[in-house]
Design a protein around this motif. Structure first.
Motif: not given
Length: 276
Positions: A89, A162, A193, A197
């Protein structure tokens, strides 16, 4: 013109597309059946059974193969995945940063760790790190080393996954969050985020499957009997007994985890496709 050849072309041309497809499928089924029959007839099943399927020996592996080997494999995998996800990340955000040095560092990291075999990374963790930092021990001992080795490799792949997920989130989500008074960092953490995800859950689950198998590289770090994972456990017992049954049982334990995970990946991908 040769009459038989001409008649053959006429007969073929009279077949419809569905009929030609059925003929093609029939040939493929026949080839498959012939291959299966050949294996069934030519293989020495009695010899294979004696070498790989000794029931008494297989029973002796339990419960240690589950309570020690499989447990350690799961612990190694989960710890490596968690470290790789956190680092991935950070690398993904650096890759998307407006600060050029961050992007360069992230790009070099990704290309470096994706280009090297995981085996070399484990050797580096087990040998090079102690040499580079004398007197420094990685927290957690072998478990920490495995988490570091697996995490370094996984982070390079997860970072790109990601990053793609973040870029797949509609730009309007960030704009809406900023219009509500969110800072860019807060909007990224609270809005973008989490959505990213959710988008990348299927490929991340697939990465978990790969890490579960890569955990077998722990044997190059030198482990104790209580730290053995499935592959090391199976190899040790196979050497002691001069029989490959422990390796087969270890392989079945891998399948016990990877097959359900693979099924989960397909379900998640299908659900994501319908949602898209």
């Amino acid at each position: 013109m040769d009459r038989p050849a001409a008649q053959g072309r006429v007969v073929t041309s009279r077949l419809t597309r569905r009929q030609r497809r059925r003929v093609s499928q029939g040939v493929q089924y026949a080839v498959f059946a012939a291959a299966v029959a050949a294996v069934a007839v030519l293989a020495d099943w009695e010899r294979l059974r004696n070498q790989f399927a000794q029931r008494d020996l297989a029973r002796e592996l339990f419960p240690e193969i589950i309570t020690t080997a499989l447990r350690n494999t799961v612990v190694y995998t989960v710890s490596g995945f968690a470290f790789g996800l956190a680092l991935g990340l950070v690398i993904a955000l650096m890759r998307l940063s407006s600060v050029a040095p961050y992007r360069w560092v992230a790009g070099v990291y990704i290309e470096f760790f994706r280009g090297l075999p995981a085996l070399l990374i484990f050797i580096f963790v087990g040998v090079a790190v102690p040499l580079a930092f004398p007197g420094t021990e990685i927290p957690g001992g072998t478990y920490g080393k495995v988490a570091l080795g697996l995490g370094l490799v996984a982070a390079a792949y997860m970072a790109e996954t990601i990053r793609a997920g973040i870029q797949a989130v509609p730009r309007g989500q960030m704009e809406a969050a900023r219009s509500l008074g969110f800072s860019h960092a807060r909007a990224m953490v609270s809005v973008v985020i989490p959505q990213a995800l959710r988008i990348v859950i299927p490929p991340l689950t697939n990465e978990l499957v790969l890490l579960f198998k890569d955990s077998s590289l722990v044997l190059f770090l030198g482990v104790t009997l209580e730290e053995r994972e499935l592959t090391k456990f199976g190899r040790d017992l196979a050497s002691q007994t001069a029989n490959s049954t422990p390796i087969l049982v270890a392989g079945l334990c891998y399948l016990l985890v990877t097959v359900p995970l693979g099924f989960l990946v397909r379900r998640l991908e299908a659900r994501t496709g319908r949602a898209g």
